[in-house]
Motif scaffolding. Structure first.
Motif, short mmCIF file in Angstrom:
data_model
loop_
_atom_site.label_atom_id
_atom_site.label_comp_id
_atom_site.label_asym_id
_atom_site.label_seq_id
_atom_site.Cartn_x
_atom_site.Cartn_y
_atom_site.Cartn_z
N PHE A 61 0.83 -1.20 0.00
CA PHE A 61 0.00 0.00 0.00
C PHE A 61 0.87 1.25 0.00
O PHE A 61 0.57 2.23 -0.70
N ILE A 62 1.96 1.22 0.77
CA ILE A 62 2.87 2.38 0.81
C ILE A 62 3.51 2.61 -0.55
O ILE A 62 3.61 3.74 -1.03
N ILE A 63 3.96 1.51 -1.19
CA ILE A 63 4.56 1.64 -2.52
C ILE A 63 3.52 2.12 -3.54
O ILE A 63 3.82 2.92 -4.42
N TYR A 64 2.29 1.65 -3.40
CA TYR A 64 1.20 2.03 -4.30
C TYR A 64 0.92 3.52 -4.25
O TYR A 64 0.51 4.11 -5.26
N ARG A 65 1.18 4.14 -3.10
CA ARG A 65 0.95 5.59 -2.96
C ARG A 65 2.05 6.42 -3.60
O ARG A 65 2.10 7.63 -3.40
N LYS A 66 2.91 5.77 -4.40
CA LYS A 66 3.93 6.46 -5.20
C LYS A 66 4.92 7.24 -4.34
O LYS A 66 5.24 8.41 -4.62
N ILE A 67 5.41 6.60 -3.28
CA ILE A 67 6.40 7.28 -2.44
C ILE A 67 7.74 7.32 -3.18
O ILE A 67 7.98 6.57 -4.13
N ALA A 125 10.06 4.05 -4.72
CA ALA A 125 9.17 2.90 -4.74
C ALA A 125 9.77 1.75 -5.55
O ALA A 125 9.68 0.58 -5.15
N GLU A 126 10.39 2.07 -6.69
CA GLU A 126 10.97 1.02 -7.54
C GLU A 126 12.12 0.31 -6.82
O GLU A 126 12.26 -0.92 -6.90
N PHE A 127 12.93 1.07 -6.10
CA PHE A 127 14.03 0.46 -5.34
C PHE A 127 13.48 -0.44 -4.23
O PHE A 127 14.02 -1.52 -3.98
N PHE A 161 12.04 -7.92 -2.72
CA PHE A 161 12.00 -9.20 -3.44
C PHE A 161 13.36 -9.89 -3.49
O PHE A 161 13.43 -11.09 -3.77
N LEU A 162 14.43 -9.17 -3.19
CA LEU A 162 15.78 -9.72 -3.31
C LEU A 162 16.00 -11.02 -2.54
O LEU A 162 16.60 -11.95 -3.08
N PRO A 163 15.54 -11.15 -1.28
CA PRO A 163 15.75 -12.43 -0.57
C PRO A 163 15.14 -13.62 -1.28
O PRO A 163 15.64 -14.75 -1.15
N ARG A 164 14.08 -13.38 -2.05
CA ARG A 164 13.40 -14.49 -2.74
C ARG A 164 14.29 -15.11 -3.81
O ARG A 164 14.06 -16.26 -4.22
N LEU A 165 15.28 -14.39 -4.26
CA LEU A 165 16.17 -14.90 -5.28
C LEU A 165 17.20 -15.88 -4.72
O LEU A 165 17.87 -16.59 -5.49
N LEU A 166 17.34 -15.92 -3.42
CA LEU A 166 18.29 -16.83 -2.79
C LEU A 166 17.68 -18.22 -2.64
O LEU A 166 16.46 -18.38 -2.55
N SER A 167 18.54 -19.23 -2.59
CA SER A 167 18.09 -20.59 -2.31
C SER A 167 17.63 -20.69 -0.87
O SER A 167 18.19 -20.04 0.03
#
Length: 316
Positions: A107-113, A116-118, A124-130
């Motif tokens: 929701f915070i990212i959706y409000r265009k703070i 936001a892209e960073f 999501f970065l931890p999801r790339l790890l095994s």
């Protein structure tokens, strides 16, 4: 009377029809792989659960004996319900901590703070790890002697909070679940963010003109329109919680240490079927029975939940 001569006419095949049939060939490789690695193991586990086993040799047909032993014979029954309670706690904490925090961050990212892209990339970065790498990394962080967490607590004068996080039965499972929440947070953020971005701006503006603000906006506009995303995350979280194995195994091994306080149904299944810890001759049969029960439980819950959510959406 004239006799017609010449070559017989060959009926031409419609190129469009041939193209439509050829399209059905493309899913075949995926279906074959799915059948070999998903469908066949499920059917094999169901079959194995009805037989007695002498090591890896299949014995006599015993019907539902393995299922009955799993629920009535000690120590199998006690360990089953112990692991089942841990899976329930796994699901509840993930829904509250992981999905609740993911909803808020989305929701915070959706409000265009700013940035936001960073933030999307960072979450999501931890999801790339095994998962295995994540397990060993956090096992080092939570080490009671040289782990980063206890070192930081000592630096800030909070020595009373220092613990053997993975060695204490009261904190071991919670620590693993919170690590799993950290690992899965980014995926939840992306799912909820996609849900927020699919809300029509016209509805939001119309609700504001009608005086909907704050909690009313959340209750009557945001949450109902976010139900598809909430439904997806609930189902995925439930399935992941009841299949929890890799992270527990990486951090605590196959015995659910300490004192089975981190045991889950998937870890218990592995121990029954492959670790020869039961001392009996029906370990594979009991493990297959457990796998079948776990599969049926997940399927039944998912179907009931989806039916309930669809009914609520119709009522709304």
């Amino acid at each position: 009377m004239q006799v017609e001569t010449g070559t017989p006419k060959v009926k031409s095949i419609n190129p469009g029809k041939r193209k439509r049939w050829s399209i059905h060939l493309f899913p075949l490789p995926a279906l074959i792989i799915y059948g070999l690695f998903i469908v066949y193991p499920l059917l094999a586990a169901l079959t194995y659960s009805f037989f007695e086993w002498n090591g890896i040799a299949r014995g006599a047909f015993v019907g539902f004996k393995n299922f009955i032993d799993l629920f009535t014979l000690e120590p199998f029954s006690g360990m089953f319900w112990n692991a089942f309670q841990h899976n329930i706690l796994y699901f509840v904490l993930q829904m509250i901590v992981q999905n609740g925090l993911a909803f808020l961050l989305a929701f915070i990212i959706y409000r265009k703070i700013c940035g936001a892209e960073f933030l999307k990339m960072a979450y999501f970065l931890p999801r790339l790890l095994s998962v295995i790498v994540v397990g060993f990394l956090w096992k080092l962080i939570l080490n009671p002697n040289f782990g980063a967490l206890n070192v930081l607590l000592g630096k800030f004068g909070l020595e009373s909070l220092q613990k053997a996080w993975l060695g204490d039965p009261d904190t071991a499972l919670t620590a693993i679940i919170l690590v799993n929440c950290w690992f899965g947070l980014g995926f939840g953020v992306l799912i909820f963010l996609a849900g927020f971005q699919s809300i029509p701006n016209e509805l939001v503006e119309a609700a504001k003109l009608d005086g909907a603000q704050g909690f009313k906006m959340l209750r009557f506009i945001t949450v109902p329109l976010m139900m598809p995303s909430i439904m997806i995350m609930t189902v995925l979280t439930f399935i992941q919680s009841f299949e929890a194995f890799e992270l527990v195994y990486a951090m605590q091994g196959s015995m659910g240490e300490p004192y089975y306080s981190t045991d889950t149904l998937a870890v218990y299944f592995y121990r029954l079927a492959f670790s020869s810890s039961t001392g009996g001759s029906t370990a594979i049969g009991l493990g297959s029975a457990l796998a079948t029960v776990l599969f049926l439980f997940i399927v039944v819950f998912t179907v009931i939940y989806l039916k309930f959510v669809q009914k609520k959406e119709v009522d709304m």
